[in-house]
Design a protein around this motif. Structure first.
Motif, short mmCIF file in Angstrom:
data_model
loop_
_atom_site.label_atom_id
_atom_site.label_comp_id
_atom_site.label_asym_id
_atom_site.label_seq_id
_atom_site.Cartn_x
_atom_site.Cartn_y
_atom_site.Cartn_z
N ARG A 50 31.23 48.69 0.39
CA ARG A 50 30.13 47.75 0.68
C ARG A 50 28.85 48.51 1.02
O ARG A 50 27.77 48.20 0.51
CB ARG A 50 30.51 46.83 1.85
N LEU A 51 28.98 49.51 1.88
CA LEU A 51 27.79 50.26 2.29
C LEU A 51 27.16 50.99 1.11
O LEU A 51 25.93 51.11 1.03
CB LEU A 51 28.13 51.26 3.39
N SER A 52 27.98 51.47 0.21
CA SER A 52 27.46 52.15 -0.98
C SER A 52 26.57 51.20 -1.77
O SER A 52 25.51 51.59 -2.28
CB SER A 52 28.64 52.64 -1.82
N SER A 53 26.98 49.93 -1.87
CA SER A 53 26.15 48.94 -2.56
C SER A 53 24.85 48.72 -1.81
O SER A 53 23.77 48.60 -2.42
CB SER A 53 26.90 47.60 -2.67
N CYS A 54 24.94 48.66 -0.51
CA CYS A 54 23.72 48.46 0.30
C CYS A 54 22.75 49.64 0.13
O CYS A 54 21.54 49.45 0.00
CB CYS A 54 24.07 48.29 1.77
N TYR A 55 23.29 50.86 0.14
CA TYR A 55 22.42 52.03 0.09
C TYR A 55 21.69 52.16 -1.25
O TYR A 55 20.68 52.86 -1.34
CB TYR A 55 23.20 53.29 0.41
N ALA B 175 16.97 45.72 -1.58
CA ALA B 175 16.71 44.88 -0.40
C ALA B 175 16.92 45.62 0.91
O ALA B 175 16.62 45.09 1.98
CB ALA B 175 17.62 43.65 -0.42
N LEU B 176 17.40 46.86 0.84
CA LEU B 176 17.64 47.61 2.08
C LEU B 176 16.33 48.18 2.61
O LEU B 176 15.59 48.84 1.89
CB LEU B 176 18.64 48.75 1.84
N GLN B 177 16.07 47.93 3.88
CA GLN B 177 14.85 48.42 4.52
C GLN B 177 15.20 49.33 5.69
O GLN B 177 16.13 49.03 6.46
CB GLN B 177 14.01 47.23 5.01
N TYR B 178 14.47 50.40 5.82
CA TYR B 178 14.62 51.37 6.93
C TYR B 178 16.02 51.98 6.97
O TYR B 178 16.45 52.49 8.00
CB TYR B 178 14.31 50.70 8.29
N GLY B 179 16.77 51.88 5.88
CA GLY B 179 18.11 52.46 5.83
C GLY B 179 19.15 51.67 6.59
O GLY B 179 20.31 52.09 6.69
N SER B 180 18.76 50.51 7.12
CA SER B 180 19.72 49.78 7.94
C SER B 180 19.62 48.26 7.85
O SER B 180 20.57 47.57 8.21
CB SER B 180 19.54 50.17 9.41
N THR B 181 18.51 47.74 7.38
CA THR B 181 18.28 46.29 7.51
C THR B 181 18.20 45.61 6.15
O THR B 181 17.45 46.04 5.27
CB THR B 181 16.97 46.03 8.28
N LEU C 112 21.79 44.19 10.30
CA LEU C 112 22.06 45.62 10.13
C LEU C 112 23.25 45.71 9.18
O LEU C 112 24.34 45.22 9.49
CB LEU C 112 22.39 46.26 11.48
N VAL C 113 23.06 46.33 8.02
CA VAL C 113 24.12 46.31 7.02
C VAL C 113 25.36 47.07 7.49
O VAL C 113 26.48 46.74 7.07
CB VAL C 113 23.63 46.85 5.65
N GLN C 114 25.18 48.07 8.33
CA GLN C 114 26.34 48.81 8.84
C GLN C 114 27.25 47.89 9.65
O GLN C 114 28.47 48.08 9.68
CB GLN C 114 25.88 49.99 9.70
N VAL C 115 26.66 46.92 10.33
CA VAL C 115 27.46 45.95 11.09
C VAL C 115 27.99 44.88 10.14
O VAL C 115 29.18 44.55 10.14
CB VAL C 115 26.61 45.30 12.21
N ARG C 116 27.12 44.35 9.31
CA ARG C 116 27.53 43.26 8.40
C ARG C 116 28.67 43.69 7.48
O ARG C 116 29.62 42.95 7.26
CB ARG C 116 26.32 42.80 7.57
N ALA C 117 28.58 44.91 6.93
CA ALA C 117 29.59 45.39 6.00
C ALA C 117 30.95 45.58 6.67
O ALA C 117 31.99 45.54 6.01
CB ALA C 117 29.14 46.70 5.37
N LYS C 118 30.95 45.79 7.95
CA LYS C 118 32.20 46.06 8.68
C LYS C 118 33.01 44.79 8.93
O LYS C 118 34.24 44.84 9.02
CB LYS C 118 31.86 46.73 10.02
N PRO D 136 20.40 37.39 -3.82
CA PRO D 136 20.23 36.14 -4.57
C PRO D 136 21.05 36.11 -5.86
O PRO D 136 21.06 37.08 -6.60
CB PRO D 136 18.73 36.10 -4.87
N TYR D 137 21.68 35.01 -6.09
CA TYR D 137 22.44 34.71 -7.32
C TYR D 137 23.78 35.42 -7.39
O TYR D 137 24.76 34.89 -7.84
CB TYR D 137 21.63 34.99 -8.58
N ASN D 138 23.85 36.69 -6.96
CA ASN D 138 25.08 37.45 -7.09
C ASN D 138 25.25 38.42 -5.93
O ASN D 138 24.36 39.24 -5.70
CB ASN D 138 25.05 38.28 -8.38
N SER D 139 26.38 38.35 -5.28
CA SER D 139 26.67 39.33 -4.26
C SER D 139 26.74 40.71 -4.89
O SER D 139 27.31 40.89 -5.96
CB SER D 139 28.02 39.01 -3.60
N ARG D 140 26.16 41.69 -4.22
CA ARG D 140 26.28 43.07 -4.72
C ARG D 140 27.54 43.74 -4.21
O ARG D 140 27.83 44.88 -4.56
CB ARG D 140 25.04 43.87 -4.29
N TRP D 141 28.29 43.07 -3.37
CA TRP D 141 29.54 43.65 -2.86
C TRP D 141 30.73 43.35 -3.76
O TRP D 141 31.80 43.91 -3.57
CB TRP D 141 29.84 43.10 -1.47
#
Ligand code: SF4
Length: 99
Positions: free
Chosen positions: A56-61, A65-71, A78-84, A93-98
């Motif tokens: 999941r985090l790899s997709s976020c990175y 849409a990732l801002q400041y490496g975390s949001t 915070l994607v590190q929290v959300r992905a966990k 939008p339209y498609n989950s990247r996970w």
């Protein structure tokens, strides 16, 4: 000059800047603080296995849409929290990247 008047006249003032755009604020979160927040969130909610967390985090990175490496700009999380968290989804939008 108030910020509404600044916007109407096209002039900038300190009050019209958000914290993310104003250099006097540091919106970056340290690795240690992120780890602490992930640990706190993991205590009371079901979490994914490490491999899924990394996937999941790899997709976020690599996400625009990732801002400041975390949001995430779409949910403000915070994607590190959300992905966990097991029940989380990616709000892209339209498609989950996970998936
Ligand atoms: S839209 Fe999805 S992949 Fe992109 S940063 Fe947000 S949670 Fe991560």
């Amino acid at each position: 000059m108030n910020s509404r008047l600044s916007m109407e006249t096209g002039q900038k003032s300190e009050r019209s800047l958000c914290k993310g755009c104003d250099d006097q604020y540091d919106v970056q979160i340290s690795e240690a603080k992120l780890a602490r927040l992930v640990e706190l969130a993991s205590r009371s909610r079901p979490v994914v296995a490490d491999a899924e967390y990394e996937r999941r985090l790899s997709s976020c990175y690599s996400c625009p849409a990732l801002q400041y490496g975390s949001t995430c700009r779409y949910c403000g999380c915070l994607v590190q929290v959300r992905a966990k968290l097991l029940d989380s989804t990616c709000p892209f939008p339209y498609n989950s990247r996970w998936i």
